[in-house]
Design a protein around this motif. Structure first.
Motif, PDB file in Angstrom:
ATOM      1  N   ALA A 187       0.331  -0.921   0.234  1.00 18.30           N
ATOM      2  CA  ALA A 187      -0.113  -0.276  -0.101  1.00 18.30           C
ATOM      3  C   ALA A 187       1.228   0.914  -0.127  1.00 18.30           C
ATOM      4  CB  ALA A 187      -1.009  -0.125   1.212  1.00 18.30           C
ATOM      5  N   GLN A 188       1.361   1.377   0.852  1.00 17.69           N
ATOM      6  CA  GLN A 188       2.616   2.440   1.063  1.00 17.69           C
ATOM      7  C   GLN A 188       4.112   3.115  -0.246  1.00 17.69           C
ATOM      8  OE1 GLN A 188       5.863   2.379   3.795  1.00 17.69           O
ATOM      9  NE2 GLN A 188       5.490   4.505   4.294  1.00 17.69           N
ATOM     10  N   THR A 189       3.751   1.731  -1.057  1.00 14.01           N
ATOM     11  CA  THR A 189       4.411   1.533  -2.257  1.00 14.01           C
ATOM     12  C   THR A 189       3.560   1.920  -3.942  1.00 14.01           C
ATOM     13  OG1 THR A 189       5.885  -0.628  -1.597  1.00 14.01           O
ATOM     14  CG2 THR A 189       5.970   0.271  -3.873  1.00 14.01           C
ATOM     15  N   ARG A 190       2.555   1.782  -3.626  1.00 10.34           N
ATOM     16  CA  ARG A 190       1.584   2.334  -4.408  1.00 10.34           C
ATOM     17  C   ARG A 190       1.295   3.790  -3.814  1.00 10.34           C
ATOM     18  NH1 ARG A 190      -1.055  -1.747  -7.768  1.00 10.34           N
ATOM     19  NH2 ARG A 190      -1.354  -3.988  -5.852  1.00 10.34           N
ATOM     20  N   ALA A 191       1.158   3.552  -3.308  1.00  9.36           N
ATOM     21  CA  ALA A 191       0.846   5.166  -3.005  1.00  9.36           C
ATOM     22  C   ALA A 191       2.338   6.143  -3.327  1.00  9.36           C
ATOM     23  CB  ALA A 191       0.887   5.518  -1.380  1.00  9.36           C
ATOM     24  N   SER A 192       3.115   5.780  -3.495  1.00  9.58           N
ATOM     25  CA  SER A 192       4.804   6.442  -3.880  1.00  9.58           C
ATOM     26  C   SER A 192       4.219   6.665  -5.176  1.00  9.58           C
ATOM     27  CB  SER A 192       6.217   6.471  -3.309  1.00  9.58           C
ATOM     28  OG  SER A 192       5.914   5.026  -4.014  1.00  9.58           O
ATOM     29  N   LEU A 193       3.530   5.553  -5.806  1.00 11.28           N
ATOM     30  CA  LEU A 193       3.863   6.160  -7.141  1.00 11.28           C
ATOM     31  C   LEU A 193       2.695   6.863  -7.714  1.00 11.28           C
ATOM     32  CD1 LEU A 193       5.480   2.149  -7.208  1.00 11.28           C
ATOM     33  CD2 LEU A 193       6.619   4.725  -7.845  1.00 11.28           C
ATOM     34  N   PRO A 194       2.722   7.656  -8.062  1.00 10.35           N
ATOM     35  CA  PRO A 194       0.784   8.950  -8.329  1.00 10.35           C
ATOM     36  C   PRO A 194       1.683   8.077  -9.732  1.00 10.35           C
ATOM     37  CG  PRO A 194       2.767  10.962  -7.900  1.00 10.35           C
ATOM     38  CD  PRO A 194       3.194   8.974  -7.222  1.00 10.35           C
ATOM     39  N   ARG A 195       0.389   8.906 -10.310  1.00 11.01           N
ATOM     40  CA  ARG A 195       0.506   8.829 -12.690  1.00 11.01           C
ATOM     41  C   ARG A 195       1.349   9.260 -12.768  1.00 11.01           C
ATOM     42  NH1 ARG A 195      -2.635   5.503 -14.612  1.00 11.01           N
ATOM     43  NH2 ARG A 195      -4.321   5.055 -13.667  1.00 11.01           N
ATOM     44  N   PRO A 196       1.801  10.812 -12.260  1.00  8.10           N
ATOM     45  CA  PRO A 196       2.694  11.716 -13.056  1.00  8.10           C
ATOM     46  C   PRO A 196       3.684  11.094 -12.484  1.00  8.10           C
ATOM     47  CG  PRO A 196       0.995  13.539 -11.716  1.00  8.10           C
ATOM     48  CD  PRO A 196       0.786  11.997 -11.011  1.00  8.10           C
ATOM     49  N   LEU A 197       4.409  10.525 -11.316  1.00  9.34           N
ATOM     50  CA  LEU A 197       6.013  10.288 -11.603  1.00  9.34           C
ATOM     51  C   LEU A 197       5.668   8.792 -12.323  1.00  9.34           C
ATOM     52  CD1 LEU A 197       8.560   9.474 -10.562  1.00  9.34           C
ATOM     53  CD2 LEU A 197       7.626   8.344  -8.655  1.00  9.34           C
ATOM     54  N   LEU A 198       4.708   8.247 -12.380  1.00  5.63           N
ATOM     55  CA  LEU A 198       4.985   6.911 -13.735  1.00  5.63           C
ATOM     56  C   LEU A 198       5.190   7.865 -15.046  1.00  5.63           C
ATOM     57  CD1 LEU A 198       1.921   4.839 -12.218  1.00  5.63           C
ATOM     58  CD2 LEU A 198       4.341   4.566 -11.333  1.00  5.63           C
ATOM     59  N   ALA A 199       4.722   8.318 -15.478  1.00  7.35           N
ATOM     60  CA  ALA A 199       4.621   9.366 -16.474  1.00  7.35           C
ATOM     61  C   ALA A 199       6.274   9.380 -16.623  1.00  7.35           C
ATOM     62  CB  ALA A 199       3.522   9.580 -16.535  1.00  7.35           C
ATOM     63  N   ALA A 200       6.175  10.812 -15.608  1.00  7.49           N
ATOM     64  CA  ALA A 200       8.124  10.927 -15.608  1.00  7.49           C
ATOM     65  C   ALA A 200       8.902   9.827 -16.281  1.00  7.49           C
ATOM     66  CB  ALA A 200       8.241  11.700 -14.678  1.00  7.49           C
ATOM     67  N   LEU A 201       8.566   8.465 -15.675  1.00 10.52           N
ATOM     68  CA  LEU A 201       9.546   7.312 -15.033  1.00 10.52           C
ATOM     69  C   LEU A 201       9.033   7.131 -17.054  1.00 10.52           C
ATOM     70  CD1 LEU A 201       9.420   6.241 -11.780  1.00 10.52           C
ATOM     71  CD2 LEU A 201      11.506   7.387 -12.947  1.00 10.52           C
ATOM     72  N   SER A 202       8.246   7.232 -17.741  1.00 10.65           N
ATOM     73  CA  SER A 202       7.956   6.071 -18.642  1.00 10.65           C
ATOM     74  C   SER A 202       8.737   6.916 -19.882  1.00 10.65           C
ATOM     75  CB  SER A 202       6.287   6.491 -19.266  1.00 10.65           C
ATOM     76  OG  SER A 202       5.690   5.249 -17.642  1.00 10.65           O
ATOM     77  N   LEU A 203       9.297   7.936 -19.956  1.00 10.28           N
ATOM     78  CA  LEU A 203      10.012   8.750 -20.780  1.00 10.28           C
ATOM     79  C   LEU A 203      11.223   7.915 -21.342  1.00 10.28           C
ATOM     80  CD1 LEU A 203       8.967  12.446 -19.962  1.00 10.28           C
ATOM     81  CD2 LEU A 203       7.604  10.833 -21.473  1.00 10.28           C
ATOM     82  N   PHE A 204      11.630   7.148 -20.221  1.00  9.85           N
ATOM     83  CA  PHE A 204      13.420   6.992 -20.557  1.00  9.85           C
ATOM     84  C   PHE A 204      12.702   5.512 -20.865  1.00  9.85           C
ATOM     85  CE2 PHE A 204      13.416  10.525 -17.489  1.00  9.85           C
ATOM     86  CZ  PHE A 204      14.111  10.999 -18.403  1.00  9.85           C
ATOM     87  N   ASP A 205      13.950   5.000 -21.619  1.00  3.72           N
ATOM     88  CA  ASP A 205      14.152   3.948 -22.362  1.00  3.72           C
ATOM     89  C   ASP A 205      14.772   2.718 -20.854  1.00  3.72           C
ATOM     90  OD1 ASP A 205      13.664   4.199 -24.874  1.00  3.72           O
ATOM     91  OD2 ASP A 205      15.851   5.365 -24.910  1.00  3.72           O
ATOM     92  N   GLU A 206      15.512   2.689 -20.180  1.00  2.00           N
ATOM     93  CA  GLU A 206      15.821   2.433 -19.516  1.00  2.00           C
ATOM     94  C   GLU A 206      15.989   2.604 -17.564  1.00  2.00           C
ATOM     95  OE1 GLU A 206      19.685   0.128 -20.605  1.00  2.00           O
ATOM     96  OE2 GLU A 206      19.379   0.027 -22.045  1.00  2.00           O
ATOM     97  N   LEU A 207      15.551   2.194 -17.023  1.00  2.00           N
ATOM     98  CA  LEU A 207      15.744   2.641 -15.728  1.00  2.00           C
ATOM     99  C   LEU A 207      15.488   1.294 -14.355  1.00  2.00           C
ATOM    100  CD1 LEU A 207      13.831   5.004 -13.472  1.00  2.00           C
ATOM    101  CD2 LEU A 207      11.574   3.127 -13.940  1.00  2.00           C
ATOM    102  N   TYR A 208      16.170   2.180 -13.736  1.00  2.00           N
ATOM    103  CA  TYR A 208      16.546   1.197 -12.119  1.00  2.00           C
ATOM    104  C   TYR A 208      16.286   2.925 -11.299  1.00  2.00           C
ATOM    105  CZ  TYR A 208      18.832   0.183  -8.255  1.00  2.00           C
ATOM    106  OH  TYR A 208      19.167  -0.174  -6.618  1.00  2.00           O
ATOM    107  N   LEU A 209      16.086   2.584 -10.103  1.00  2.00           N
ATOM    108  CA  LEU A 209      15.472   2.749  -9.119  1.00  2.00           C
ATOM    109  C   LEU A 209      15.029   2.733  -8.057  1.00  2.00           C
ATOM    110  CD1 LEU A 209      13.145   6.025  -9.448  1.00  2.00           C
ATOM    111  CD2 LEU A 209      12.025   5.009  -8.088  1.00  2.00           C
ATOM    112  N   ASP A 210      15.614   3.225  -6.543  1.00  2.00           N
ATOM    113  CA  ASP A 210      15.545   2.887  -5.336  1.00  2.00           C
ATOM    114  C   ASP A 210      15.355   4.228  -4.926  1.00  2.00           C
ATOM    115  OD1 ASP A 210      17.995   4.439  -4.647  1.00  2.00           O
ATOM    116  OD2 ASP A 210      19.153   2.334  -5.044  1.00  2.00           O
TER     117      ASP A 210
END
Length: 150
Positions: free
Chosen positions: A79-102
């Motif tokens: 639940a906390q992880t889902r709450a930390s990933l709002p749509r604007p953040l997912l959209a911004a991350l989707s702009l890149f071809d490769e991603l590693y995030l912690d």
């Protein structure tokens, strides 16, 4: 855009929305040509991990189906992880071809040429948007369930 050229290597450094930013051109020897950005921020403490999805990678389902097809998300509390990933953040991350995030660092890569200002400028604007989305998401992270119940 507020970044400065490193005096010892071909890299840009600076800060966007409380994220330390570094931009480099990918190395030819690792087959990862293109532009690479590294971002650092204050730790979130979620046990969060987002990376490109492999064949048998399982993780949390997120509200963005296209994002979920490309990237695997894991975190300590669902639940906390889902709450930390709002749509604007997912959209911004989707702009890149490769991603590693912690919890405190992201490395993103775009397979675009790194030798021309329009490509570099677009990449830096995408990094700035990602930093803004990360900053907004950090402000909205709910407390862990054990603390929320008190």
């Amino acid at each position: 855009m507020g970044l400065t050229l490193d005096p010892t290597e071909l890299a840009l450094h600076g800060t966007f929305s409380r994220c330390a930013v570094s931009v480099k051109i990918g190395a030819d020897d690792d087959g990862k040509r293109g532009l690479t950005g590294e971002l650092r921020w204050e730790p979130w403490g979620l046990g969060l991990s987002i990376r490109n999805r492999g064949l048998l990678d399982f993780g949390l389902d997120v509200d963005d189906e296209a994002f979920a097809r490309r990237f695997r998300v894991r975190g300590r509390d669902e639940a906390q992880t889902r709450a930390s990933l709002p749509r604007p953040l997912l959209a911004a991350l989707s702009l890149f071809d490769e991603l590693y995030l912690d919890d405190q660092r992201a490395v993103v890569r775009s397979r675009t040429p790194g030798h021309d200002q329009p490509w570099i400028g677009q990449f830096v604007r995408q990094l700035a948007a990602l930093c803004e989305a990360l900053d907004a998401a950090a402000q909205a992270i709910p407390p862990p369930p054990a603390l929320a119940a008190q």
